[in-house]
Design a protein around this motif. Structure first.
Motif, PDB file in Angstrom:
ATOM      1  N   TRP A   1       1.282  -1.445  -0.102  1.00 25.58           N
ATOM      2  CA  TRP A   1       0.016   0.147   0.130  1.00 25.58           C
ATOM      3  C   TRP A   1       0.482   1.066  -0.091  1.00 25.58           C
ATOM      4  N   LEU A   2       2.119   1.074   0.051  1.00 27.33           N
ATOM      5  CA  LEU A   2       2.796   1.875   0.085  1.00 27.33           C
ATOM      6  C   LEU A   2       3.085   3.374  -0.845  1.00 27.33           C
ATOM      7  N   ASP A   3       2.950   2.936  -2.474  1.00 27.83           N
ATOM      8  CA  ASP A   3       3.259   3.079  -3.925  1.00 27.83           C
ATOM      9  C   ASP A   3       1.209   3.747  -4.611  1.00 27.83           C
ATOM     10  N   TYR A   4       0.283   3.487  -3.185  1.00 22.41           N
ATOM     11  CA  TYR A   4      -1.137   3.925  -3.256  1.00 22.41           C
ATOM     12  C   TYR A   4      -0.862   5.089  -2.324  1.00 22.41           C
ATOM     13  N   ALA A   5      -0.179   5.206  -1.251  1.00 20.77           N
ATOM     14  CA  ALA A   5       0.318   6.824  -0.452  1.00 20.77           C
ATOM     15  C   ALA A   5       0.162   7.751  -1.167  1.00 20.77           C
TER      16      ALA A   5
ATOM     17  N   ARG B   1      12.419   4.161   0.914  1.00 17.48           N
ATOM     18  CA  ARG B   1      12.763   4.077   0.448  1.00 17.48           C
ATOM     19  C   ARG B   1      11.754   4.903  -1.055  1.00 17.48           C
ATOM     20  N   ARG B   2      10.423   5.006  -0.076  1.00 23.97           N
ATOM     21  CA  ARG B   2      10.191   5.623  -1.509  1.00 23.97           C
ATOM     22  C   ARG B   2       9.220   7.481  -0.842  1.00 23.97           C
TER      23      ARG B   2
ATOM     24  N   GLU C   1     -10.261   8.279   1.758  1.00 24.27           N
ATOM     25  CA  GLU C   1     -10.090   9.067  -0.044  1.00 24.27           C
ATOM     26  C   GLU C   1     -10.674   7.611  -0.402  1.00 24.27           C
ATOM     27  N   GLN C   2     -11.400   6.490  -0.373  1.00 28.96           N
ATOM     28  CA  GLN C   2     -12.052   6.116  -1.101  1.00 28.96           C
ATOM     29  C   GLN C   2     -13.556   6.353  -0.402  1.00 28.96           C
TER      30      GLN C   2
ATOM     31  N   GLY D   1      -4.151  -5.574  -1.371  1.00 25.34           N
ATOM     32  CA  GLY D   1      -3.380  -4.605  -2.256  1.00 25.34           C
ATOM     33  C   GLY D   1      -4.960  -3.308  -2.887  1.00 25.34           C
ATOM     34  N   PRO D   2      -4.157  -2.537  -3.314  1.00 23.90           N
ATOM     35  CA  PRO D   2      -4.839  -1.753  -3.784  1.00 23.90           C
ATOM     36  C   PRO D   2      -5.809  -2.435  -5.134  1.00 23.90           C
TER      37      PRO D   2
END
Length: 437
Positions: free
Chosen positions: A42-46, A94-95, A308-309, A332-333
């Protein structure tokens, strides 16, 4: 001096609920479950949402919901272990995401080892000095009537030493700061001494106290904290929209300006303790209005996962009454329902606008035009201005404010065209105006 926290936008997750962990701790010796690693997907989603930090609810060993801690130095076995924490922090960094931890230092669970010793050794023992005398079990105080939450004695030096060790330990492991649970029940002098000692080794750490009511500024000036939760503004946002009374929001923003003279409050429209915004608002058309305010006024915004949804969820004052607002998320998203994506995209747009105007973190907001169902807000800082127009009436509304130098950056219908009248807002609509490029 600018701090990294001036650019922070938190995505707030309650890990025990998010990962579908059992509601009660497993028996001693049960295998560790590595659920914390599910957050990695979920980190990329954030990041794509626009957030710059991951705000975690309780992750330390506890008996039930995480706020009844039994070991501040151990990850809850329902979530994982030290390796899982280190992995999550590394992947977040890393993100470009910082990690904020939830520190429950006002009270502990009944299984906390020092409490067991206090019961066994009696009121005159060294262990008993860790806890405040009161009317709870064993003659000790409890937190707001919750018999399972034993109140710590913040006048006891051993308690202060313990809290300092805990905060330093997890900052050493890569956390960037602490949200301090129930900070309003802890003496301000305790916070000042604790954070002063922690900052000797971690000068960039950020400390935000949960303060529901009381003198917000005093927890910063006297308690040494960096921020506190802005519950007053939270209530005014949804209440003014529901009641058709923007005078309440204008009044709250005037008080908010006073706080900004001292610090940048932690702002939000939802968290793990309150009914979700999508369920709180009586008219779903006004969700964008609430978000437009959140992202165009001063403060450090925090978004609660699922808001956010536009997820629904009503908090109830009963056993298990928080379950609906702390749901499990898919692996996952890709597992999310598609009908929430328009609200996710709206969050992306408004967070993007906020990040293009980072000076908004300390902006002062003036209500330039106030009516029951129409409000014009002008947020100003050293680097510019943003005007937010809110109309919750049944007819279009032309605002009598100067927008001659401004154009529509975002609205309920998206960015405006070059020939659009920026001061004219449709029924139940909103607009955010910025300087023309």
């Amino acid at each position: 001096m600018t701090s990294w926290s001036d650019h922070a936008i938190w995505w707030h997750v309650y890990p025990l609920g998010f990962t579908g962990a059992p509601l009660t701790a497993a028996p001693e010796g049960a295998p560790v479950r590595h659920r914390l690693r599910r957050l990695e997907s979920w980190l990329d989603y954030a990041v794509n949402l626009g957030c710059s930090g991951l705000q975690l609810g309780p992750i330390f060993a506890s008996e039930t919901h995480g706020y009844d801690t039994v070991d501040h130095f151990r990850i809850d076995p329902r979530l994982g272990d030290d390796d899982d924490f280190d992995h999550l922090v590394a992947q977040a960094r890393r993100r470009g995401l910082r990690v904020l931890l939830d520190g429950v230092f006002n009270h502990v669970g009944r299984g906390f080892p020092a409490f067991a010793r206090a019961l066994a050794e009696g009121p005159g023992s060294p262990a008993a000095r860790w806890f405040r005398p009161g009317d709870g079990a064993g003659g000790f105080a409890v937190f707001e009537g919750h018999d399972q939450l034993v109140a710590l004695n913040h006048a006891e030096p051993a308690v202060l030493d313990h809290v300092v060790r805990v905060m330093g330990h997890w900052l050493d492991r890569g956390a960037s700061g602490w949200r301090l649970d129930a900070a309003y029940t802890v003496p301000r002098a305790f916070w000042r001494e604790a954070v002063t000692r922690v900052r000797r080794r971690h000068p960039d750490a950020w400390f935000a106290g949960e303060v529901i009511h009381g003198d917000y500024a005093a927890y910063v000036t006297e308690g040494g904290l960096d921020s506190v939760t802005q519950y007053e503004l939270w209530k005014a946002i949804w209440s003014s929209l529901n009641d058709g009374n923007f005078f309440e929001l204008a009044w709250a923003l005037d008080r908010h300006n006073g706080l900004l003279e001292v610090f940048a409050p932690m702002t939000f429209v939802g968290n793990h303790d309150v009914t979700r915004l999508a369920s709180r608002l009586t008219d779903p058309r006004h969700l964008g209005h609430a978000l437009a305010v959140l992202f165009t006024v001063g403060g450090v915004p925090s978004l609660y996962y699922g808001d956010e949804q536009a997820l629904p969820g009503v908090k109830e004052e009963r056993a298990g009454g928080d379950d609906a607002i702390r749901p499990a998320f898919p692996d996952g998203p890709d597992g999310l329902a598609s009908h929430g994506m328009p609200v996710y995209r709206l969050h992306q747009r408004l967070i993007g606008l906020r990040r293009r105007h980072p000076w908004l973190v300390r902006a002062r907001t003036k209500a330039e035009h106030v009516a029951n169902r129409a409000l014009a807000l002008r947020s100003e800082g050293a680097a510019g201005e943003v005007v937010t127009l809110l109309n919750i009436g049944d007819d279009a509304y032309r605002f009598p404010v100067d927008v001659s130098r401004l154009s529509v950056a975002d609205s309920c219908a998206g960015a405006g065209g070059p020939d659009e009248d920026p001061a004219l807002v449709p029924a139940h609509g909103w607009r955010v105006l910025v300087h023309r490029p």
